[in-house]
Scaffold this motif. Sequence first.
Motif, PDB file in Angstrom:
ATOM      1  N   ASN A  87       1.215  -1.305   0.024  1.00 36.58           N
ATOM      2  CA  ASN A  87      -0.099   0.145  -0.012  1.00 36.58           C
ATOM      3  C   ASN A  87       1.053   1.164  -0.114  1.00 36.58           C
ATOM      4  O   ASN A  87       1.804   1.614   1.023  1.00 36.58           O
ATOM      5  CB  ASN A  87      -1.018  -0.106   1.345  1.00 36.58           C
ATOM      6  N   CYS A 144      -2.956  -4.571   8.220  1.00 33.60           N
ATOM      7  CA  CYS A 144      -3.862  -3.561   7.666  1.00 33.60           C
ATOM      8  C   CYS A 144      -5.229  -3.631   8.032  1.00 33.60           C
ATOM      9  O   CYS A 144      -5.610  -4.652   8.059  1.00 33.60           O
ATOM     10  CB  CYS A 144      -3.431  -3.605   5.889  1.00 33.60           C
ATOM     11  N   VAL A 145      -5.676  -2.521   7.780  1.00 36.36           N
ATOM     12  CA  VAL A 145      -7.400  -2.460   8.074  1.00 36.36           C
ATOM     13  C   VAL A 145      -8.105  -3.180   7.074  1.00 36.36           C
ATOM     14  O   VAL A 145      -9.242  -3.801   7.221  1.00 36.36           O
ATOM     15  CB  VAL A 145      -8.197  -1.199   8.424  1.00 36.36           C
ATOM     16  N   GLY A 240      -1.699  -0.605   9.825  1.00 33.65           N
ATOM     17  CA  GLY A 240      -0.565  -0.485   9.034  1.00 33.65           C
ATOM     18  C   GLY A 240      -0.390   0.962   8.534  1.00 33.65           C
ATOM     19  O   GLY A 240       0.527   1.681   8.194  1.00 33.65           O
ATOM     20  N   PHE A 241      -1.949   1.759   8.450  1.00 35.34           N
ATOM     21  CA  PHE A 241      -1.807   3.055   7.665  1.00 35.34           C
ATOM     22  C   PHE A 241      -1.052   4.174   8.572  1.00 35.34           C
ATOM     23  O   PHE A 241      -0.675   5.393   8.221  1.00 35.34           O
ATOM     24  CB  PHE A 241      -2.979   3.510   7.452  1.00 35.34           C
TER      25      PHE A 241
HETATM   26 MO   LIG Z   1      -3.014  -0.304   5.379  1.00 37.49          MO
END
Ligand SMILES: [Mo]
Length: 285
Positions: A87, A144-145, A240-241
Amino acid sequence: MKQTEQFTSIPIKPSKITPEHVYLSRREFIKMMGLAGAGALLAACKGQLVTPQAPAATEPPDLHVSAQTDTLGNPLTPYESVTHYNNYYEFSTAKDEVANLAVNFKTSPWTVRVGGLVNKPATISIEDLLKKYPQEERIYRLRCVEGWSMIIPWLGFPLSKLLKDAEPTGDAKFVRFDAVLDPDQMPGQHINSYPWPYEEGLRLDEAMHDLTILATGLYGKPLPPQDGAPLRLVVPWKYGFKSIKAIVIIELVDKQPSTLWSTVAPNEYGFYANVNPDVNHPLWS
Ligand SMILES: [Mo]
Ligand SMILES: Nc1nc2c(c(=O)[nH]1)N[C@H]1C(S)=C(S)[C@@H](COP(=O)(O)O)O[C@H]1N2
């Protein structure tokens, strides 16, 4: 203005998520365990029954090679997946295209400005950062979501070391990060649906936690561009973001900073974003 927090921000102690031995660097860990003991333990993690053996007299064990599992026994995600499923919206929203689009991304010269509410602001080159702060290996799960996760052996150093050297003033309560703004190199930055540059933030105590690292490598090698070279944040108890790539500014501030995802989709992404399997993501669950 207070953001709506979708992910419950109960103060989960990172030690509740990652056992203590995971966040010691593997070298420290091996030293601590004694070499033979560590070998037996790592083998035991793979579910094998082994008779502990003394290390061979001729060749020292290779401490530079990562264990093939984390200390919970979960296999590391293969290098190929870590570097080809990414991402990184500055390049593309297509995860399998990022590596290719980022292959010539220039990460040198690169400087990071540490400023804001500090006594010692500084602009530091990536080379000086690497010289000043010894690199440690940390094996963390990156979640990650969107519902996927990877177990990655990072190289890096605690963000707290850099922050302590900058001497935050008494007014500093949060740390904000800016990723690089470079549309010439980043095709995704020509797409105006996102307010570039990517920005993120942490509360100061989270930023100072020993588990929070600035990563400069993975699998014992320099960080590939698609994973955030030359410098990216990794916070193992957050989604993760939060782990912003290609950092150029680290700034101490007194108010909760805005972040790219909480600006773009405030009802999907909160500021704290602590991993909590009991809270479903409105879109991705
Ligand atoms: Mo993510
Ligand atoms: N600058 C920047 N950092 C970013 C992103 C991004 O688009 N741009 N994506 C985030 C998201 S959503 C995730 S899940 C992780 C992915 O890291 P990886 O590609 O190394 O697995 O990076 C984070 N850091």
